[in-house]
Design a protein around this motif. Structure first.
Motif, PDB file in Angstrom:
ATOM      1  N   ALA A  45     -43.579  17.202  35.027  1.00  0.00           N
ATOM      2  CA  ALA A  45     -42.584  18.273  34.885  1.00  0.00           C
ATOM      3  C   ALA A  45     -42.636  19.276  36.036  1.00  0.00           C
ATOM      4  N   GLU A  48     -36.076   3.837  27.109  1.00  0.00           N
ATOM      5  CA  GLU A  48     -36.576   5.139  26.656  1.00  0.00           C
ATOM      6  C   GLU A  48     -37.561   5.743  27.657  1.00  0.00           C
ATOM      7  N   ARG A  84     -35.474   7.584  30.048  1.00  0.00           N
ATOM      8  CA  ARG A  84     -34.911   8.765  29.373  1.00  0.00           C
ATOM      9  C   ARG A  84     -35.963   9.873  29.270  1.00  0.00           C
ATOM     10  N   ARG A  85     -37.215   9.503  28.999  1.00  0.00           N
ATOM     11  CA  ARG A  85     -38.276  10.507  28.920  1.00  0.00           C
ATOM     12  C   ARG A  85     -38.522  11.133  30.283  1.00  0.00           C
ATOM     13  N   GLU A 132     -35.940  13.651  30.959  1.00  0.00           N
ATOM     14  CA  GLU A 132     -36.192  14.917  30.254  1.00  0.00           C
ATOM     15  C   GLU A 132     -37.245  15.756  30.974  1.00  0.00           C
ATOM     16  N   LEU A 133     -38.208  15.091  31.597  1.00  0.00           N
ATOM     17  CA  LEU A 133     -39.335  15.803  32.195  1.00  0.00           C
ATOM     18  C   LEU A 133     -39.032  16.316  33.593  1.00  0.00           C
ATOM     19  N   GLU A 187     -47.762  14.341  31.530  1.00  0.00           N
ATOM     20  CA  GLU A 187     -46.371  14.791  31.460  1.00  0.00           C
ATOM     21  C   GLU A 187     -46.194  16.211  31.984  1.00  0.00           C
TER      22      GLU A 187
END
Length: 275
Positions: free
Chosen positions: A213, A233, A236-237, A240-241, A209
């Motif tokens: 990012a 999800e 969605r993760r 976020e990253l 992760e």
């Protein structure tokens, strides 16, 4: 006498040591479409409704990844993320493509992420559809897909899992996809890719992760809200990253976004990739 031509078989090129079947349509900046990992899958089966429309403005390349479709299945090979990422790099080298946009479906999204981490300069933009690439608990749907044992009945059950809209699923399609799954060598390679315990397959396709990012490429995430194979999800993760991400969620949609919402999917992708 009419000769039946299989539309799944297109161009052939040596990508490294792997003879690769790939579709190549249109002109302009390249975009590579990476298919998912369903039984009997090929690039054409996955992207047949998308290649033509996207090729109006781009050079669209859709390969069968090693071990899938009509690309080689080398004896003794160990299937995994490293092999698939190298295959993609070798294909781009063989085609003389230094940089491309990537569209990855499910398994293909995980490969797109891993490729962008390893070769950041070679990826301009990414579209990740129902994508893996981060770890999540194994779903019953994905367990059924990767654990598929060939039969028309089992294929029909998988199609019911893939699609929210049951009008897209019928016995004719089930028989067609079943026949694709039992072509010589297809099931043998497929069954070796994601053995039980299949949580390990999800984790093996996931990227770190902290590395995700760091990816600065613009990324469009697309997911079906009712997806029973890859949970929403996961996107969605990734949203976020990834620092430069957009997320589009389709309601009343399963794992087949590019088929269940073809026109809207093609419009979203074409707009995102517009120069």
């Amino acid at each position: 006498m009419t000769v039946q031509v299989n539309p799944e078989i297109a161009n052939s090129i040596a990508a490294g040591a792997i003879r690769t079947n790939y579709h190549d349509q249109g002109e302009g900046a390249p975009v590579v479409l990476i298919h998912g990992s369903g039984p009997g899958v090929s690039a054409w089966a996955n992207w047949r409704l998308n290649i033509g429309p996207l090729a109006r403005a781009k050079r669209v390349i859709a390969p069968d990844m090693v071990g899938f479709g009509f690309t080689d299945r080398p004896e003794g090979v160990t299937y995994g993320k490293d092999l698939w990422v190298k295959h993609l790099a070798d294909l781009l080298d063989a085609l003389g493509i230094e940089q491309t946009d990537l569209v990855g479906n499910s398994f293909g999204g995980g490969l797109a992420i891993a490729f962008a981490i390893r070769y950041p300069q070679r990826v301009r933009r990414m579209i990740l559809m129902g994508s893996v690439g981060v770890s999540f608990p194994l779903t019953d749907g994905l367990d059924a897909v990767w654990g598929y044992q060939p039969s028309i009945g089992n294929m029909r059950k998988l199609l019911d899992i893939f699609a929210y809209d049951r009008t897209l699923v019928n016995d004719e399609l089930a028989e067609l996809r079943y026949k694709a799954s039992v072509r010589p060598g297809f099931q043998e390679s497929f069954s070796s890719m994601f053995p039980a315990p299949r949580q390990a397959g999800i984790d093996a396709l996931a990227s770190d992760e902290s590395e995700i990012a760091k990816l600065v490429q613009p990324a469009l995430l697309i997911h079906g809200r009712e997806d029973k194979v890859i949970p929403a999800e996961a996107s969605r993760r990734l949203f976020e990253l990834l620092p430069n991400a957009e997320l589009h969620m389709f309601g009343k949609c399963g794992h087949w976004t590019q088929i269940e919402h073809t026109e809207r999917f093609n419009m979203l992708v074409a707009d995102f990739l517009r120069d």
